[in-house]
Design an enzyme around this catalytic site. Structure first.
Site, PDB file in Angstrom:
ATOM      1  N   ASP A 127       0.772  -1.199   0.023  1.00 27.96           N
ATOM      2  CA  ASP A 127       0.019   0.011  -0.048  1.00 27.96           C
ATOM      3  C   ASP A 127       0.717   1.127   0.164  1.00 27.96           C
ATOM      4  OD1 ASP A 127      -2.253   1.635   0.380  1.00 27.96           O
ATOM      5  OD2 ASP A 127      -3.229   0.080   1.423  1.00 27.96           O
ATOM      6  N   ASP A 229      -2.720   4.657  -2.394  1.00 29.05           N
ATOM      7  CA  ASP A 229      -3.639   5.408  -1.387  1.00 29.05           C
ATOM      8  C   ASP A 229      -3.910   6.887  -2.135  1.00 29.05           C
ATOM      9  OD1 ASP A 229      -4.771   5.158   1.261  1.00 29.05           O
ATOM     10  OD2 ASP A 229      -3.736   6.997   1.569  1.00 29.05           O
ATOM     11  N   GLU A 271      -6.311   4.295  -5.620  1.00 25.67           N
ATOM     12  CA  GLU A 271      -7.791   4.643  -5.026  1.00 25.67           C
ATOM     13  C   GLU A 271      -8.075   6.149  -5.486  1.00 25.67           C
ATOM     14  OE1 GLU A 271      -9.629   5.191  -0.584  1.00 25.67           O
ATOM     15  OE2 GLU A 271      -7.263   5.908  -0.829  1.00 25.67           O
ATOM     16  N   HIS A 345     -11.373  -2.268   3.580  1.00 24.62           N
ATOM     17  CA  HIS A 345     -11.187  -1.832   4.909  1.00 24.62           C
ATOM     18  C   HIS A 345     -11.889  -0.156   5.524  1.00 24.62           C
ATOM     19  CE1 HIS A 345      -8.138   0.586   2.890  1.00 24.62           C
ATOM     20  NE2 HIS A 345      -7.931   1.406   3.841  1.00 24.62           N
ATOM     21  N   ASP A 346     -12.191   0.424   4.631  1.00 21.34           N
ATOM     22  CA  ASP A 346     -12.874   1.684   4.638  1.00 21.34           C
ATOM     23  C   ASP A 346     -14.413   1.766   4.551  1.00 21.34           C
ATOM     24  OD1 ASP A 346     -10.546   3.143   4.755  1.00 21.34           O
ATOM     25  OD2 ASP A 346     -10.347   3.481   2.717  1.00 21.34           O
TER      26      ASP A 346
END
Ligand code: GLC
Ligand code: CA
Length: 578
Positions: A127, A229, A271, A345-346
């Protein structure tokens, strides 16, 4: 320079029907990439498996579960950040990009994870969190020392307004101003997330070079690529109030590509909350040399209030959803590439948002999996999705252990939103829903840890866990194994055209995929009500092979179709009948 090759590929498929086997062969010219038919599994390390008994998941825990992941059939692990970090945002605040957080393990263990995964044909995506660092990163520690420090310009500093207030009104995604005053030097620094996550200044070529070097350092360790990210924020122009999709974004990515992964056969996924299909093509058209693909969130935000956002949930509307998915499938049908996901995960748990986490948990989780895994793109599974883990209802916002939920709880309740209303928002959409420990078995702490876990486990772990699912041939887990295998076996799933069916139907999400002679029909009842309908002439009487289903197998489409609640199936049509 890497020469991208056009690889003529012979696509074979055998269609069995009525005891006959017919071989279909067709030549397709595509630039095939290994990640086209790969399935990615996301691990949130803190919550996956705790090997050393301190209540926090770790690298050794992940290594211990690689056999499980191999059985599932996945090809890639996207590892949420494991770098050294004070964990203000659970690792999305990095203080050393080239070391591992001690609670997760050591660099040697990270290398062992890469090697052990490779032995099982699994690659690791790191990540890449480079919109910002932690305030404990040495660059920031230096930068804040003085206005003429050599690292000052690694971050974004502005003078206060004459009354001492912040330079402008921009807001942080975690609540409050995007500007934090730093008394030592009398200036404000910019942060789009918590004030412990200062934004890097991507206009500074030194920042670009540092990041490129660090990426190459990881690539040299044999990783399979990067998940990037909030990458659509790096081209920002703060003084013009532009953060997402800034004017420098695509150039920065092309430079990054050329300086780092462009020559390597890796997967890169950005993302990008602010992406449109047109922008997605900019990122993912191979000739532009940016990224493999991006995550778009349009289907996710359909359950958020248009003004108020995720804290005020909105009912899911299947027709809207079909419009969004159809648009993305066709926009990236011939060029560029889609990523496919229900959760991460969000985000809340898929079965809680789009299915029925109660009575039809198993049926609806399988239906959601089928609906997604037959689309064109690369599917991502978030840990626990494969066993149908659900959202959790904790009494206190503190139990969600999340900087965003806490920050917004404070901000919104201060602004007059009631505790009850805010908690409803949290139950529906807090990131904490995804972060309760992975449910491995029915033993204490769900088999996640021998110690008290850093975050409470979901009380439903006694029924919902991996051990139970492995033992049950009818489990959601086995359904996922079938879907992952089918993608390897059937090029039509990977490369076929997408054609919507029953577009206006309020309960059905159905579509066809076609590649040469190969034809699939996928039908999903997105509701807890049965559906009865007459099939149109174009579908009536078609038959073939039942690929996957969540009630009994289905291999014929008669004149009438009656579907059970959340029933879903896919048929590979026998071309004799089409
Ligand atoms: C991304 C991450 C999220 C994190 C934020 C700031 O949205 O997925 O978890 O809090 O970026 O890094
Ligand atoms: Ca641990």
């Amino acid at each position: 320079m890497l020469i991208s090759k056009l690889i003529p590929e012979m696509l074979h498929s055998s269609v069995e029907s009525l005891g006959r086997t017919k071989k279909l062969t067709r030549v397709l010219i595509v630039e095939t990439k290994w990640w086209h038919n790969a399935v990615v599994y996301q691990i949130y390390p803190r919550s996956f498996a705790d090997a050393n008994g301190d209540g926090i998941g770790d690298l050794a825990g992940i290594i211990g579960k690689l056999d499980y992941l191999q059985t599932l059939g996945i090809n890639v692990i996207w590892l949420s950040p494991v770098f050294r970090s004070p964990m203000d945002d659970h690792g999305y605040d990095i203080s050393d990009y080239c070391d591992i957080a001690p609670e997760f393990g050591t660099l040697a263990e990270m290398e062992a994870l890469i090697a052990e995964a490779a032995r099982r044909d699994i690659r690791i995506l790191m990540d890449l969190v480079v919109n910002h660092t932690s305030d404990e990163h040495p660059w920031f520690i230096e930068a804040r020392k003085s206005r003429d420090n050599p690292y000052r310009d690694y971050y974004i500093w502005r003078a206060p307004r004459t009354d001492g207030s912040a330079p402008d009104e921009q807001r942080s995604n975690f609540g409050g101003s995007a500007w934090e005053f730093d008394a030592t030097t009398g200036e404000y620094f910019f942060h789009l997330f918590s004030k412990r996550q200062p934004d890097l200044n991507w206009a500074n070529p030194q920042v670009q070079q540092e990041v490129h070097q660090m990426m190459n350092w990881w690539l040299d360790k044999g990783i399979g690529g990067f998940r990037m990210d909030v990458i659509d924020l790096i081209g920002k122009e703060v003084d013009r109030g532009i953060t997402t999709n800034g004017p420098h974004l695509h150039q920065l990515l092309q430079e990054m590509n050329a300086a780092t992964f462009g020559e390597r056969d890796v997967l890169t996924v950005g993302e990008t909350w602010g992406v449109t299909p047109e922008i997605a093509r900019l990122y993912s058209e191979p000739a532009r040399r940016e990224l493999s693909m991006v995550f778009q969130f349009e289907h996710i935000t359909l359950t958020w209030d248009q003004q108020d956002g995720k804290w005020t949930p909105r009912a899911f509307d299947l027709r809207e959803f079909k419009g969004v998915i159809g648009k993305w499938q066709s926009a990236l049908g011939d060029t560029g590439w889609n990523s496919l996901f229900w959760n991460n995960h969000d985000l809340p748990r898929a079965v809680s948002s789009y299915g029925d986490p109660g009575r039809y948990r198993v049926e609806s989780a399988k239906m959601l999996a089928t609906a997604l895994h037959f689309l064109k793109g690369t599917p991502y599974i978030y840990q626990g999705e494969e066993i149908g883990m659900t959202n959790v209802r904790f009494e206190s916002v503190e139990d969600y252990q999340d900087a965003e939920s806490l920050g917004l709880y404070r901000e919104r309740t201060l602004a007059g939103v009631s505790h009850e209303a805010m908690m409803e928002g949290i139950y529906a959409n807090s990131r904490g829903n995804a972060r309760t420990p992975m449910q491995w078995d029915a033993s204490e702490n769900a088999g996640f840890s021998h110690a008290e876990p850093w975050m409470k486990v979901n009380p439903n772990y006694r029924e919902i866990n991996v051990a139970t699912a492995l033992d049950d041939p009818g489990s959601i887990l086995h359904h996922y194994r079938v879907l992952i295998r089918l993608r390897k076996e059937r090029p039509v799933i990977v490369h076929g055209d997408y054609r919507p069916l029953f577009d206006e139907h309020p309960q059905l999400f159905a579509y066809e995929r076609r590649l040469g002679d190969q034809r699939l029909v996928v039908i999903n009842n997105f509701s807890g009500q049965p559906v009865a309908l007459e099939l149109p002439a174009s579908l009536r009487g078609l038959a073939g092979e039942s690929l996957v289903s969540n009630y009994g197998p289905r291999n014929v489409l008669g004149q009438h179709l009656t579907l059970q609640p959340y029933e879903s199936f896919a048929i590979a049509l026998d071309t004799q009948t089409t």
